[in-house]
Design an enzyme around this catalytic site. Structure first.
Site, PDB file in Angstrom:
ATOM      1  N   CYS A  55     -28.657 -32.541 -34.266  1.00 41.02           N
ATOM      2  CA  CYS A  55     -28.036 -31.211 -34.117  1.00 41.02           C
ATOM      3  C   CYS A  55     -26.956 -31.168 -33.029  1.00 41.02           C
ATOM      4  O   CYS A  55     -26.125 -30.266 -33.016  1.00 41.02           O
ATOM      5  CB  CYS A  55     -29.105 -30.164 -33.843  1.00 41.02           C
ATOM      6  SG  CYS A  55     -30.266 -30.049 -35.221  1.00 41.02           S
ATOM      7  N   HIS A 105     -25.570 -23.726 -31.521  1.00 38.49           N
ATOM      8  CA  HIS A 105     -26.223 -24.328 -32.683  1.00 38.49           C
ATOM      9  C   HIS A 105     -27.132 -23.293 -33.351  1.00 38.49           C
ATOM     10  O   HIS A 105     -27.720 -22.439 -32.680  1.00 38.49           O
ATOM     11  CB  HIS A 105     -27.023 -25.564 -32.235  1.00 38.49           C
ATOM     12  CG  HIS A 105     -27.835 -26.140 -33.349  1.00 38.49           C
ATOM     13  ND1 HIS A 105     -27.281 -26.453 -34.560  1.00 38.49           N
ATOM     14  CD2 HIS A 105     -29.159 -26.436 -33.436  1.00 38.49           C
ATOM     15  CE1 HIS A 105     -28.238 -26.921 -35.348  1.00 38.49           C
ATOM     16  NE2 HIS A 105     -29.383 -26.918 -34.692  1.00 38.49           N
ATOM     17  N   ASN A 149     -30.697 -23.722 -40.714  1.00 40.07           N
ATOM     18  CA  ASN A 149     -30.257 -24.733 -39.753  1.00 40.07           C
ATOM     19  C   ASN A 149     -29.571 -25.867 -40.511  1.00 40.07           C
ATOM     20  O   ASN A 149     -30.196 -26.539 -41.326  1.00 40.07           O
ATOM     21  CB  ASN A 149     -31.494 -25.255 -38.987  1.00 40.07           C
ATOM     22  CG  ASN A 149     -31.155 -26.284 -37.926  1.00 40.07           C
ATOM     23  OD1 ASN A 149     -30.039 -26.799 -37.867  1.00 40.07           O
ATOM     24  ND2 ASN A 149     -32.138 -26.597 -37.092  1.00 40.07           N
TER      25      ASN A 149
HETATM   26  N1  COA Z   1     -44.740 -19.710 -43.628  1.00 43.18           N
HETATM   27  C1  COA Z   1     -45.864 -19.137 -43.242  1.00 43.18           C
HETATM   28  N2  COA Z   1     -46.630 -19.603 -42.241  1.00 43.18           N
HETATM   29  C2  COA Z   1     -46.223 -20.701 -41.624  1.00 43.18           C
HETATM   30  C3  COA Z   1     -45.042 -21.360 -41.974  1.00 43.18           C
HETATM   31  C4  COA Z   1     -44.281 -20.828 -43.041  1.00 43.18           C
HETATM   32  N3  COA Z   1     -43.128 -21.374 -43.438  1.00 43.18           N
HETATM   33  N4  COA Z   1     -44.886 -22.431 -41.195  1.00 43.18           N
HETATM   34  C5  COA Z   1     -45.931 -22.458 -40.356  1.00 43.18           C
HETATM   35  N5  COA Z   1     -46.735 -21.425 -40.611  1.00 43.18           N
HETATM   36  C6  COA Z   1     -47.983 -21.070 -39.943  1.00 43.18           C
HETATM   37  C7  COA Z   1     -48.634 -22.240 -39.279  1.00 43.18           C
HETATM   38  O1  COA Z   1     -49.468 -22.929 -40.160  1.00 43.18           O
HETATM   39  C8  COA Z   1     -49.399 -21.582 -38.147  1.00 43.18           C
HETATM   40  O2  COA Z   1     -50.562 -21.033 -38.673  1.00 43.18           O
HETATM   41  P1  COA Z   1     -51.909 -20.996 -37.807  1.00 43.18           P
HETATM   42  O3  COA Z   1     -51.616 -20.183 -36.597  1.00 43.18           O
HETATM   43  O4  COA Z   1     -52.897 -20.367 -38.737  1.00 43.18           O
HETATM   44  O5  COA Z   1     -52.217 -22.423 -37.488  1.00 43.18           O
HETATM   45  C9  COA Z   1     -48.465 -20.466 -37.763  1.00 43.18           C
HETATM   46  O6  COA Z   1     -47.669 -20.162 -38.897  1.00 43.18           O
HETATM   47  C10 COA Z   1     -47.539 -20.920 -36.651  1.00 43.18           C
HETATM   48  O7  COA Z   1     -47.076 -19.815 -36.138  1.00 43.18           O
HETATM   49  P2  COA Z   1     -46.420 -19.866 -34.736  1.00 43.18           P
HETATM   50  O8  COA Z   1     -46.859 -21.083 -34.001  1.00 43.18           O
HETATM   51  O9  COA Z   1     -46.660 -18.548 -34.072  1.00 43.18           O
HETATM   52  O10 COA Z   1     -44.918 -20.057 -35.110  1.00 43.18           O
HETATM   53  P3  COA Z   1     -43.766 -20.006 -34.097  1.00 43.18           P
HETATM   54  O11 COA Z   1     -43.565 -18.608 -33.608  1.00 43.18           O
HETATM   55  O12 COA Z   1     -43.915 -21.068 -33.079  1.00 43.18           O
HETATM   56  O13 COA Z   1     -42.524 -20.351 -35.007  1.00 43.18           O
HETATM   57  C11 COA Z   1     -40.995 -22.074 -35.555  1.00 43.18           C
HETATM   58  C12 COA Z   1     -42.443 -21.581 -35.612  1.00 43.18           C
HETATM   59  C13 COA Z   1     -40.925 -23.435 -36.195  1.00 43.18           C
HETATM   60  C14 COA Z   1     -40.112 -21.097 -36.305  1.00 43.18           C
HETATM   61  C15 COA Z   1     -40.555 -22.160 -34.075  1.00 43.18           C
HETATM   62  O14 COA Z   1     -41.498 -22.864 -33.344  1.00 43.18           O
HETATM   63  C16 COA Z   1     -39.199 -22.789 -33.883  1.00 43.18           C
HETATM   64  O15 COA Z   1     -38.186 -22.217 -34.241  1.00 43.18           O
HETATM   65  N6  COA Z   1     -39.142 -23.976 -33.252  1.00 43.18           N
HETATM   66  C17 COA Z   1     -37.919 -24.668 -32.951  1.00 43.18           C
HETATM   67  C18 COA Z   1     -37.179 -24.990 -34.203  1.00 43.18           C
HETATM   68  C19 COA Z   1     -35.972 -25.782 -33.899  1.00 43.18           C
HETATM   69  O16 COA Z   1     -35.221 -25.398 -33.079  1.00 43.18           O
HETATM   70  N7  COA Z   1     -35.824 -26.865 -34.614  1.00 43.18           N
HETATM   71  C20 COA Z   1     -34.709 -27.690 -34.685  1.00 43.18           C
HETATM   72  C21 COA Z   1     -34.093 -28.041 -33.423  1.00 43.18           C
HETATM   73  S1  COA Z   1     -32.555 -28.503 -33.831  1.00 43.18           S
END
Ligand code: COA
Length: 334
Positions: free
Chosen positions: A117, A261, A291
Site C-alpha cells: 500500500c 491511502h 482498498n
Molecule cells: N462481515 C461480518 N463479520 C465479520 C466480517 C465481515 N466481513 N469480518 C470479520 N467479521 C467478524 C469477525 O469474525 C469478528 O467476530 P467475533 O467478534 O464474533 O469473533 C468480528 O467481526 C470482528 O469485529 P471487530 O474486531 O470489532 O472488527 P474491527 O472493528 O476490528 O474491524 C477491520 C475489522 C478489518 C475492518 C479493521 O480491523 C481494519 O480496518 N483493520 C485495518 C485494515 C487495513 O488497514 N488493512 C490494510 C492496510 S493497507
C-alpha cells in the site's frame, strides 16, 4: 550562475477501474457478512472487480493512457516505467514489462516496485530522484491492483475480502525548473511485522514453493490481523505526516489537500482527528472502490483533480501505510 534545480512535476494523471461493480449486499451471496458491518467498520459501499481475461497490467495500461493524454505526451516520450503492485500478472517478469509491451514500446526501461500500500509513494520517490539527477526527463508511475482473483470469497476470508477492490492510477512525472512537483518524501519499513498482513505462499520460504497442505490451509490467501494493523496504521500515519511536514518546514495549515491511502475511512478520520486536520481537506473515495493498495493514492489523486478540487499551484500531502509493514509520506505541489 548556478543552474536552476530540476524538480519532478505532475504533468498528468489517470484512473481506471473495471466496469463490474460488487456492492456490499452482493457479497452476502458468497459469505456471511452484511452491508451494515462493512459500512460501519470501513466506510466501503462497493468495489470494482475484474472479469475473466483481464489482469493487473490491463488496468495499469488503461490508467496510463489517460495520464499520458492528460500530460499531452506519447508513450514513446516516456523514459522509464515504474509499476507498484502486490498483485502482479505473473511471479516474473514484472508487470511493468507487460505494461511496456502493451503500450507499444520496444525497449523503454521498466521496473516493478513491491511495497504494497506504500508502493506508490516509494515509486514517486524513485521517479523523483531519476528526474532530479537528470538521468530521465519523463517517468510514468503506475499503481495497479487486481486483488479479486487472490481473495478468499468465502466466510473464512471475509475479514479481508470485503475490504479490497481492483483498479489502477497513473501519474506522468516530468522535469521542471519551476517550484512545483515532488518535495520532501519520507519512507519507512518494519519487517518485524511481515506476518501480520501477508500472503504466505507460493514463495521460496522454507525451501518449498507450495504444498498441498499450504493450499488446504488457505496460505494462498491474504491474512490480516485487522485490529493490530489498524492501530499501527493510525500511529504510523500520524507520525509520518508530522515527519514530512517537519522535513519541509511546513505546518498542517500550509497544506491544501491530504491524499491518504484508502484502507479504511475510520483510519483516515482518526489520523485527521489526531492531527487536527480540517475535514474538508481530507479526500476519500474508498466508499466506491474499497482498498486498492498501491493504486489507491493515484486513483484518489486523479479523481480529486478531475473533480476540480485541486488547482495548479496547490500543495498536497500524501501518506500511506501497508503490509511489510511499510509507511511513507510525500509533499507535492501540483
Ligand atoms: N462481515 C461480518 N463479520 C465479520 C466480517 C465481515 N466481513 N469480518 C470479520 N467479521 C467478524 C469477525 O469474525 C469478528 O467476530 P467475533 O467478534 O464474533 O469473533 C468480528 O467481526 C470482528 O469485529 P471487530 O474486531 O470489532 O472488527 P474491527 O472493528 O476490528 O474491524 C477491520 C475489522 C478489518 C475492518 C479493521 O480491523 C481494519 O480496518 N483493520 C485495518 C485494515 C487495513 O488497514 N488493512 C490494510 C492496510 S493497507
Amino acid at each position: 550562475m548556478t543552474p536552476a534545480k530540476i524538480r519532478a512535476r505532475i504533468a498528468g494523471t489517470g484512473l481506471y477501474v473495471p466496469p463490474k461493480v460488487l456492492k456490499n449486499k452482493d457479497l452476502e451471496q458468497f459469505m456471511d457478512t452484511s452491508d451494515e458491518w462493512i459500512r460501519q467498520r470501513s466506510g466501503i459501499e462497493e468495489r470494482h472487480v475484474i472479469e475473466p481475461g483481464v489482469g493487473t497490467s490491463d488496468l495499469a495500461v488503461e490508467s496510463a493512457r489517460q495520464a499520458l493524454a492528460a500530460a499531452n505526451c506519447t508513450p514513446e516520450s516516456i523514459d522509464l516505467i515504474i509499476v507498484a503492485t502486490l498483485s502482479p500478472d505473473h511471479q516474473f517478469p514484472g508487470t511493468s514489462a507487460i505494461v511496456q509491451q502493451k503500450l507499444g514500446l520496444e525497449t523503454t526501461p521498466a521496473m516493478d516496485l513491491r511495497c504494497q500500500c506504500s508502493g506508490f509513494i516509494y515509486s514517486l520517490n524513485v521517479a523523483k530522484l531519476f528526474i532530479e539527477s537528470g538521468q530521465y526527463k519523463r517517468v510514468l508511475v503506475i499503481g495497479a491492483e487486481a486483488h479479486s482473483p487472490l481473495l478468499d470469497w468465502t466466510t473464512r476470508g471475509r475479514d479481508v475480502a470485503v475490504l479490497f477492490g481492483d483498479g489502477a492510477g497513473s501519474v506522468v512525472l516530468e522535469a521542471t525548473e519551476d517550484n512545483t512537483g515532488v518535495g520532501a518524501v519520507t519512507l519507512h519499513a518494519q519487517g518485524q511485522f511481515a506476518d501480520r498482513l501477508w500472503i504466505e505462499k507460493p514463495g521460496t520460504s522454507k525451501g518449498v514453493w507450495m504444498t498441498d497442505e499450504d493450499v488446504q490451509q488457505g496460505k494462498l490467501y491474504p491474512i490480516m490481523e485487522g485490529r493490530y494493523v489498524f492501530k499501527h496504521a493510525v500511529e504510523r500515519l500520524a507520525q509520518v505526516v508530522r515527519e514530512v511536514l517537519e522535513k519541509e518546514g511546513r505546518t498542517i495549515d500550509s497544506i491544501d489537500h491530504f491524499i491518504f491511502h484508502q484502507a479504511n475511512i475510520r483510519i483516515n478520520e482518526k489520523v485527521a482527528e489526531l492531527l487536527q486536520i480540517p475535514a474538508h481537506k481530507v479526500h476519500n473515495n474508498i466508499q466506491k472502490y474499497g482498498n486498492c493498495s498501491a493504486a489507491s493514492i493515484p486513483m484518489l489523486l486523479d479523481e480529486t483533480i478531475r473533480q476540480g478540487k485541486i488547482a495548479r499551484g496547490q500543495t498536497m500531502l500524501m501518506a500511506a501505510f501497508g503490509a511489510g509493514f511499510t509507511w511513507a509520506a510525500a509533499i507535492v505541489t501540483y
